[in-house]
Design a protein around this motif. Structure first.
Motif, mmCIF file in Angstrom:
data_model
loop_
_atom_site.group_PDB
_atom_site.id
_atom_site.type_symbol
_atom_site.label_atom_id
_atom_site.label_comp_id
_atom_site.label_asym_id
_atom_site.label_seq_id
_atom_site.Cartn_x
_atom_site.Cartn_y
_atom_site.Cartn_z
ATOM 1 N N ALA A 15 28.246 -1.019 -33.259
ATOM 2 C CA ALA A 15 28.253 -2.192 -34.124
ATOM 3 C C ALA A 15 26.858 -2.788 -34.321
ATOM 4 O O ALA A 15 26.540 -3.279 -35.408
ATOM 5 C CB ALA A 15 29.182 -3.252 -33.544
ATOM 6 N N VAL A 16 26.021 -2.731 -33.298
ATOM 7 C CA VAL A 16 24.753 -3.460 -33.327
ATOM 8 C C VAL A 16 23.556 -2.573 -33.683
ATOM 9 O O VAL A 16 22.730 -2.953 -34.514
ATOM 10 C CB VAL A 16 24.513 -4.158 -31.966
ATOM 11 C CG1 VAL A 16 23.166 -4.837 -31.935
ATOM 12 C CG2 VAL A 16 25.622 -5.158 -31.687
ATOM 13 N N LEU A 17 23.459 -1.419 -33.050
ATOM 14 C CA LEU A 17 22.276 -0.581 -33.229
ATOM 15 C C LEU A 17 22.380 0.272 -34.493
ATOM 16 O O LEU A 17 23.470 0.663 -34.897
ATOM 17 C CB LEU A 17 22.097 0.317 -32.006
ATOM 18 C CG LEU A 17 21.824 -0.408 -30.697
ATOM 19 C CD1 LEU A 17 21.750 0.587 -29.554
ATOM 20 C CD2 LEU A 17 20.550 -1.207 -30.772
ATOM 21 N N PRO A 18 21.240 0.570 -35.113
ATOM 22 C CA PRO A 18 21.259 1.365 -36.337
ATOM 23 C C PRO A 18 21.615 2.826 -36.066
ATOM 24 O O PRO A 18 21.359 3.353 -34.986
ATOM 25 C CB PRO A 18 19.833 1.248 -36.863
ATOM 26 C CG PRO A 18 19.009 0.968 -35.662
ATOM 27 C CD PRO A 18 19.888 0.160 -34.747
ATOM 28 N N SER A 19 22.196 3.463 -37.073
ATOM 29 C CA SER A 19 22.537 4.877 -36.975
ATOM 30 C C SER A 19 21.459 5.688 -37.686
ATOM 31 O O SER A 19 21.338 5.650 -38.909
ATOM 32 C CB SER A 19 23.893 5.150 -37.614
ATOM 33 O OG SER A 19 24.164 6.522 -37.598
ATOM 34 N N PHE A 20 20.670 6.397 -36.905
ATOM 35 C CA PHE A 20 19.584 7.170 -37.487
ATOM 36 C C PHE A 20 20.063 8.474 -38.101
ATOM 37 O O PHE A 20 19.392 9.036 -38.956
ATOM 38 C CB PHE A 20 18.511 7.437 -36.434
ATOM 39 C CG PHE A 20 17.837 6.181 -35.941
ATOM 40 C CD1 PHE A 20 17.281 5.286 -36.837
ATOM 41 C CD2 PHE A 20 17.772 5.889 -34.605
ATOM 42 C CE1 PHE A 20 16.656 4.126 -36.401
ATOM 43 C CE2 PHE A 20 17.151 4.732 -34.147
ATOM 44 C CZ PHE A 20 16.596 3.852 -35.056
ATOM 45 N N THR A 21 21.204 8.979 -37.678
ATOM 46 C CA THR A 21 21.708 10.212 -38.273
ATOM 47 C C THR A 21 22.205 9.961 -39.696
ATOM 48 O O THR A 21 22.083 10.833 -40.545
ATOM 49 C CB THR A 21 22.830 10.815 -37.419
ATOM 50 O OG1 THR A 21 23.839 9.837 -37.205
ATOM 51 C CG2 THR A 21 22.299 11.281 -36.078
ATOM 52 N N LYS A 22 22.758 8.786 -39.941
ATOM 53 C CA LYS A 22 23.183 8.459 -41.306
ATOM 54 C C LYS A 22 21.990 8.261 -42.227
ATOM 55 O O LYS A 22 22.073 8.497 -43.421
ATOM 56 C CB LYS A 22 24.050 7.203 -41.310
ATOM 57 C CG LYS A 22 25.409 7.421 -40.723
ATOM 58 C CD LYS A 22 26.241 6.171 -40.790
ATOM 59 C CE LYS A 22 27.593 6.379 -40.140
ATOM 60 N NZ LYS A 22 28.372 5.143 -40.090
ATOM 61 N N ARG A 23 20.882 7.830 -41.653
ATOM 62 C CA ARG A 23 19.660 7.618 -42.443
ATOM 63 C C ARG A 23 18.845 8.896 -42.592
ATOM 64 O O ARG A 23 17.781 8.889 -43.211
ATOM 65 C CB ARG A 23 18.777 6.571 -41.773
ATOM 66 C CG ARG A 23 19.378 5.199 -41.765
ATOM 67 C CD ARG A 23 18.410 4.234 -41.172
ATOM 68 N NE ARG A 23 18.986 2.916 -41.057
ATOM 69 C CZ ARG A 23 18.353 1.880 -40.552
ATOM 70 N NH1 ARG A 23 17.122 2.020 -40.114
ATOM 71 N NH2 ARG A 23 18.934 0.717 -40.493
ATOM 72 N N LYS A 29 9.379 13.047 -36.567
ATOM 73 C CA LYS A 29 8.527 11.993 -37.131
ATOM 74 C C LYS A 29 8.955 10.599 -36.671
ATOM 75 O O LYS A 29 8.412 9.609 -37.140
ATOM 76 C CB LYS A 29 8.579 12.047 -38.656
ATOM 77 C CG LYS A 29 8.011 13.333 -39.223
ATOM 78 C CD LYS A 29 8.117 13.343 -40.716
ATOM 79 C CE LYS A 29 7.624 14.659 -41.283
ATOM 80 N NZ LYS A 29 7.815 14.726 -42.730
ATOM 81 N N ALA A 30 9.894 10.517 -35.765
ATOM 82 C CA ALA A 30 10.409 9.228 -35.316
ATOM 83 C C ALA A 30 9.399 8.502 -34.439
ATOM 84 O O ALA A 30 8.616 9.118 -33.722
ATOM 85 C CB ALA A 30 11.703 9.430 -34.542
ATOM 86 N N LYS A 31 9.436 7.183 -34.520
ATOM 87 C CA LYS A 31 8.572 6.350 -33.685
ATOM 88 C C LYS A 31 9.178 6.258 -32.288
ATOM 89 O O LYS A 31 10.331 6.619 -32.070
ATOM 90 C CB LYS A 31 8.448 4.967 -34.303
ATOM 91 C CG LYS A 31 7.763 5.023 -35.644
ATOM 92 C CD LYS A 31 7.681 3.653 -36.264
ATOM 93 C CE LYS A 31 6.951 3.782 -37.577
ATOM 94 N NZ LYS A 31 7.419 2.907 -38.591
ATOM 95 N N ALA A 36 13.747 5.820 -28.419
ATOM 96 C CA ALA A 36 14.359 5.116 -27.295
ATOM 97 C C ALA A 36 15.789 4.701 -27.635
ATOM 98 O O ALA A 36 16.702 4.864 -26.818
ATOM 99 C CB ALA A 36 13.527 3.896 -26.914
ATOM 100 N N ILE A 37 16.001 4.186 -28.841
ATOM 101 C CA ILE A 37 17.349 3.804 -29.272
ATOM 102 C C ILE A 37 18.239 5.032 -29.367
ATOM 103 O O ILE A 37 19.392 5.019 -28.926
ATOM 104 C CB ILE A 37 17.309 3.039 -30.604
ATOM 105 C CG1 ILE A 37 16.665 1.673 -30.406
ATOM 106 C CG2 ILE A 37 18.699 2.892 -31.200
ATOM 107 C CD1 ILE A 37 16.449 0.900 -31.684
#
Length: 50
Positions: A15-23, A29-31, A36-37
């Motif tokens: 619910a709170v943290l972003p979904s990087f797989t959907k993006r 190239k991730a920061k 960490a997330i």
């Protein structure tokens, strides 16, 4: 007890943290904060499924 705690954490993460797989985030190239997330969500999900 431990498994139910991680299931609860997994629902909060979803619910709170972003979904990087959907993006379609490229992990090469991730920061550092994105990695960490991603690692935290992976750890909690894996523990919730055990």
């Amino acid at each position: 007890m431990k498994r139910s705690w991680f299931k609860f954490l997994a629902t909060i993460n979803k619910a709170v943290l972003p979904s990087f797989t959907k993006r379609r985030l490229d992990l090469a190239k991730a920061k550092k904060w994105q990695m960490a997330i991603f690692g935290w969500k992976l750890y909690v999900t894996k523990r919730a499924l055990d």
